[in-house]
Write a protein that holds these residues in place. Structure first.
Motif, short mmCIF file in Angstrom:
data_model
loop_
_atom_site.label_atom_id
_atom_site.label_comp_id
_atom_site.label_asym_id
_atom_site.label_seq_id
_atom_site.Cartn_x
_atom_site.Cartn_y
_atom_site.Cartn_z
N CYS A 128 0.86 -1.18 0.00
CA CYS A 128 0.00 0.00 0.00
C CYS A 128 0.90 1.24 0.00
N LEU A 140 0.27 4.16 0.81
CA LEU A 140 0.10 4.95 2.04
C LEU A 140 0.91 4.36 3.18
N ARG A 141 1.03 3.06 3.22
CA ARG A 141 1.85 2.43 4.26
C ARG A 141 3.31 2.88 4.10
N ASN A 168 3.62 6.51 5.21
CA ASN A 168 3.64 6.58 6.68
C ASN A 168 4.97 6.09 7.25
N ILE A 208 -5.78 6.50 0.24
CA ILE A 208 -6.08 5.08 0.00
C ILE A 208 -7.02 4.59 1.10
N PRO A 209 -8.20 4.12 0.73
CA PRO A 209 -9.11 3.62 1.76
C PRO A 209 -8.67 2.26 2.28
N ILE A 210 -9.09 1.93 3.50
CA ILE A 210 -8.77 0.61 4.02
C ILE A 210 -9.51 -0.47 3.21
N HIS A 212 -6.44 -5.29 1.39
CA HIS A 212 -4.99 -5.16 1.24
C HIS A 212 -4.31 -4.79 2.58
N CYS A 213 -5.08 -4.31 3.55
CA CYS A 213 -4.49 -3.93 4.84
C CYS A 213 -3.97 -5.15 5.61
N CYS A 272 -1.17 -4.56 8.48
CA CYS A 272 -0.52 -3.25 8.43
C CYS A 272 -0.53 -2.59 9.81
N TYR A 297 -0.60 0.39 10.51
CA TYR A 297 -1.35 1.66 10.53
C TYR A 297 -2.86 1.43 10.53
N TYR A 298 -3.28 0.17 10.65
CA TYR A 298 -4.72 -0.10 10.51
C TYR A 298 -5.53 0.64 11.57
S1 SF4 Z 1 -4.07 0.39 7.04
FE1 SF4 Z 1 -4.49 -0.11 4.93
S2 SF4 Z 1 -4.85 1.80 3.93
FE2 SF4 Z 1 -3.84 2.29 5.86
S3 SF4 Z 1 -1.69 2.36 5.34
FE3 SF4 Z 1 -2.11 0.31 5.99
S4 SF4 Z 1 -2.54 -0.84 4.15
FE4 SF4 Z 1 -2.69 1.34 3.64
#
Ligand code: SF4
Length: 495
Positions: free
Chosen positions: A15, A17-18, A21, A204-206, A209-210, A216, A218-219
């Motif tokens: 992702c 966004l991951r 971050n 990017i929406p959850i 793929h999270c 992830c 960051y969930y």
């Molecule tokens: S929680 Fe999901 S959307 Fe957010 S950074 Fe992680 S993979 Fe990406």
């Protein structure tokens, strides 16, 4: 240019966004819990052992931020033909910095080896892991002769003593994949660098793929404040992604809005009806099915751990080793007793556990379990403790699995699509919620036990053992409560 690392590249593939971050907002990540930390430690132990397959190699140390020093040290070692292998070699190409687990000299070139505490080298994420390393190494001018994943061989049976490293590890060659992926990897690296120059994170929406290939960190942040629809499609048992996409294309997010003529399987239709009516569903066979148990009842739950490196002779990498059981005993009058066994020494737990179990379950009565897991553990025990194989077969013949009984005969809207005992118990008995225990799932139990074995007499280990006892006992008590409550609810109530 913001430097990428191998793990940031893999994060970006999961992702963007991951990745963003990871570079700019690490503070938003949920810190790894004890379970994750134990898994990291396991990877380190396997990696260090794997290095011994290339004796005479030299480790490139340095802190994570001392990149220039690590690269300089690696270059020096590469230039010295007397060095047969470099551990944690530091290489950089076009803003991507990697540490190679093992860079082994192969003639005038090199072999690139990534070590994984796993048994399946072909996993896609592992292939991408070696592919980015190959891209960096070849881009930096190295002649790579072989590139692949070194995993633990599931077929290796540990005879005791020192490991035979040639047998313990298996090499999964991936050079073809690396070569085929090279152009794409280069494009992805450029795209990630480009994204990281922008002032704002990608939107990017959850989604699924999270959690793929890794959960992830960051969930919790990304899902904060999001209201998930009540009775969402996730609760429709085993709904195929294609069918789910069809419903979403119709703008349907809640089970009660699914059109009556939409083709659902029997279980999904049962769930839909329960959600619409708000009433539990039960089959006409619930009572007679429950009546099939033979008294007195025993309720059995095992805990097992799966050491990556075999600990006991006769075991394989990641073999499940049962180390604990909880057993509730119930008479027809409802008298309840609890028995248990937990192996608290760093020795093979299976012989003592098997003996304790065979003794505790007596000769008659159904042994209630929840899923096929206990049968599998009994199979393992029968092999590990052959002198009790006959008795264990008798125990297996008395198993009575409550899970399929629930799944086929009862559905409560508060199951929320799950037949896990953690969902079933509070739906049937709302005042019997799961206690907030320090150990709350099988994975946490296994990793906590494995960590406790390092110093089994320490105060920390003793505390872990107490937590394991509470956790395992809660599982069998839940089975007692679920079975008794179902008996109450069955119209043709069994005695
Ligand atoms: S929680 Fe999901 S959307 Fe957010 S950074 Fe992680 S993979 Fe990406």
């Amino acid at each position: 240019m913001t430097r990428l690392s191998k793990s940031r590249f893999i994060a970006g593939q999961q992702c963007p966004l991951r990745l963003w971050n990871d570079v700019y907002r690490r503070d938003l990540a949920t810190p790894p819990d004890a379970t994750l930390q134990t898994i990291f430690d396991r990877g380190t132990a396997v990696g260090e052992l794997a290095q011994q397959r290339w004796p005479g190699g030299v480790l490139v140390g340095f802190k994570p931020w001392e990149r220039e020093q690590a690269i300089a040290a690696t270059n020096k070692l590469m230039a010295d033909p007397a060095v047969p292998a470099i551990y944690e070699a530091a290489i950089e190409h076009q803003g991507v910095f990697i540490r190679v687990d093992i860079l082994a000299r192969n003639g005038a070139g090199w072999d690139l080896i990534e070590v994984k505490a796993a048994t399946r080298g072909e996993k896609e994420v592992f292939q991408e892991d070696i592919a980015i390393q190959h891209w960096v190494a070849t881009g930096a001018g190295l002649d790579i002769r072989q590139a692949g994943i070194l995993v633990l061989d599931r077929n290796y049976v540990y005879p005791g003593g020192e490991y035979d490293l040639d047998q313990l590890f298996a090499f999964f060659e991936s050079r073809e994949h690396c070569l085929a992926a090279s152009k794409r990897i280069g494009e992805q690296v450029r795209a990630f660098h480009d994204m990281l120059t922008r002032p704002n994170p990608p939107e990017i929406p959850i989604g699924d793929h999270c959690f793929t290939p890794y959960e992830c960190p960051y969930y919790a942040h990304c899902s904060d404040g999001i209201e998930f629809p009540e009775n969402g499609l996730d609760q429709l048992h085993r709904l195929h992604p294609t069918r789910r996409a069809e419903l979403q294309a119709l703008g349907i997010e809640r089970i009660e809005n699914i059109p009556a003529d939409f083709n659902l399987n029997q279980m999904q239709e049962r769930i839909r009806q329960a959600v619409i009516t708000g009433q539990p569903w039960q089959s006409g066979k619930l009572g007679e099915t429950l009546a099939q148990v033979e008294w007195p009842l025993y309720y059995l739950d095992f805990e097992a751990f799966q050491p990556a490196l075999p600990r006991y002779p006769g075991t394989r990498p990641f073999q499940a080793i049962p180390f604990q059981f909880s057993l509730h005993y119930e008479t027809p009058k409802g008298e309840l007793q609890h028995m248990e066994h937990l192996h608290t020494e760093d020795s093979d737990p299976r012989p003592a556990l098997a003996h304790a179990l065979v003794h505790a379950v007596g000769d008659t009565g159904s042994i209630v379990v929840y899923s096929g897991y206990e049968r599998r553990m009994l199979n393992e025990l029968a092999v590990a403790v052959p002198e009790l194989a006959t008795e264990i077969e008798t125990v297996k013949a008395r198993l009575w699995d409550l899970l399929p009984v629930v799944r086929e005969n009862y559905y409560h809207p508060d199951f929320n699509g799950s037949f896990s005992i953690k969902a079933v118990l509070p739906a049937l008995l709302p005042d019997r919620k799961w206690s907030d225990l320090a150990i709350s799932d099988g994975m946490a139990a296994a990793t906590a036990y494995e960590a406790a074995l390092n110093e089994p007499t320490s105060a920390d280990a003793q505390q872990t053992f107490e937590q394991l006892r509470s956790y395992c006992a809660q599982d069998t008590q839940a089975m007692v409560d679920v079975l008794n409550e179902l008996r109450e609810r069955a119209p043709n109530r069994p005695n």
